[in-house]
Design a protein around this motif. Structure first.
Motif, PDB file in Angstrom:
ATOM      1  N   ASP A 152       0.855  -1.192   0.000  1.00 45.96           N
ATOM      2  CA  ASP A 152       0.000   0.000   0.000  1.00 45.96           C
ATOM      3  C   ASP A 152       0.892   1.244   0.000  1.00 45.96           C
ATOM      4  OD1 ASP A 152      -2.078  -1.873   0.493  1.00 45.96           O
ATOM      5  OD2 ASP A 152      -1.986  -1.523   2.656  1.00 45.96           O
ATOM      6  N   ILE A 153       0.350   2.348  -0.486  1.00 43.69           N
ATOM      7  CA  ILE A 153       1.029   3.638  -0.380  1.00 43.69           C
ATOM      8  C   ILE A 153      -0.020   4.692  -0.082  1.00 43.69           C
ATOM      9  CG2 ILE A 153       0.957   4.044  -2.886  1.00 43.69           C
ATOM     10  CD1 ILE A 153       3.688   5.578  -2.493  1.00 43.69           C
ATOM     11  N   ASP A 154       0.328   5.595   0.830  1.00 45.03           N
ATOM     12  CA  ASP A 154      -0.574   6.710   1.115  1.00 45.03           C
ATOM     13  C   ASP A 154       0.264   7.961   1.339  1.00 45.03           C
ATOM     14  OD1 ASP A 154      -0.258   7.215   4.208  1.00 45.03           O
ATOM     15  OD2 ASP A 154      -0.440   5.044   3.974  1.00 45.03           O
ATOM     16  N   GLY A 155      -0.357   9.084   1.101  1.00 45.05           N
ATOM     17  CA  GLY A 155       0.376  10.324   1.274  1.00 45.05           C
ATOM     18  C   GLY A 155      -0.533  11.530   1.280  1.00 45.05           C
ATOM     19  N   ASP A 156       0.054  12.645   1.627  1.00 49.08           N
ATOM     20  CA  ASP A 156      -0.628  13.929   1.512  1.00 49.08           C
ATOM     21  C   ASP A 156       0.396  14.962   1.085  1.00 49.08           C
ATOM     22  OD1 ASP A 156       0.612  14.952   3.998  1.00 49.08           O
ATOM     23  OD2 ASP A 156      -0.781  13.591   4.975  1.00 49.08           O
ATOM     24  N   CYS A 157      -0.047  15.888   0.298  1.00 47.88           N
ATOM     25  CA  CYS A 157       0.839  16.870  -0.312  1.00 47.88           C
ATOM     26  C   CYS A 157       0.778  18.182   0.465  1.00 47.88           C
ATOM     27  CB  CYS A 157       0.428  17.095  -1.770  1.00 47.88           C
ATOM     28  SG  CYS A 157       1.470  18.299  -2.621  1.00 47.88           S
ATOM     29  N   THR A 160      -4.714  14.325  -0.764  1.00 51.20           N
ATOM     30  CA  THR A 160      -4.416  13.123   0.021  1.00 51.20           C
ATOM     31  C   THR A 160      -4.820  11.909  -0.803  1.00 51.20           C
ATOM     32  OG1 THR A 160      -6.570  13.122   1.108  1.00 51.20           O
ATOM     33  CG2 THR A 160      -4.788  14.294   2.231  1.00 51.20           C
ATOM     34  N   TRP A 161      -4.139  10.783  -0.569  1.00 53.38           N
ATOM     35  CA  TRP A 161      -4.446   9.572  -1.309  1.00 53.38           C
ATOM     36  C   TRP A 161      -4.028   8.340  -0.533  1.00 53.38           C
ATOM     37  CZ3 TRP A 161      -0.600  12.964  -2.425  1.00 53.38           C
ATOM     38  CH2 TRP A 161       0.712  12.486  -2.399  1.00 53.38           C
TER      39      TRP A 161
END
Length: 142
Positions: A37-42, A48-49
């Motif tokens: 999985d990958i998640d992030g926010d800019c 966000t994703w």
């Protein structure tokens, strides 16, 4: 349900503005399901994703996990099995030639196998189910 995870920071472009963003990559073993999985926010645009459930790691995922967490080592248990028993178990759990099984069995017996925690947990479960006692530990080889 048994859940084992490892995570690491991972730099990737934002899904919206493409600015470099530090995300989190996770390798997970959820029951029998191995996934990435990958998640992030800019911080630039606020996007966000979370992209979950990759069956194979995307480029750089595995390396990020190993860099952040170090290798996990799979070793034969104290009651060591014969090389033939380990080879047979490996061939039952993985598609490999006898020569490949012998090389991996010898490495397992001599120094242990290294990989991500999840990779070693999966192999440990399969070997234990085949009657081969193994131990999983984090850190350097002996």
């Amino acid at each position: 349900m048994d859940i084992v995870t490892e995570s690491a920071p991972f730099t990737t472009p934002c899904i919206q503005c493409r600015a470099p963003t530090t995300s989190t990559v996770t390798e997970a073993l959820v029951g029998e399901d191995h996934r990435w999985d990958i998640d992030g926010d800019c911080s630039s645009c606020g996007a966000t994703w979370a992209d979950c459930g990759y069956q194979q790691p995307l480029t750089g995922f595995r390396e990020a996990i190993l860099t952040a967490n170090g290798p996990t080592v799979l070793e034969l248990g104290v009651t060591s099995s014969s090389l033939a028993t380990v080879m047979r178990a490996l061939r039952l759990t993985r598609s490999m030639s006898p020569a490949q099984a012998k090389a991996i069995a010898e490495e397992l017996r001599e120094t242990g196998l290294e990989g991500t925690r999840i990779e070693m947990e999966i192999l440990a479960r399969l070997l234990r189910d085949s009657g081969v006692p193994v131990n999983v530990r984090t850190g350097q080889r002996r």
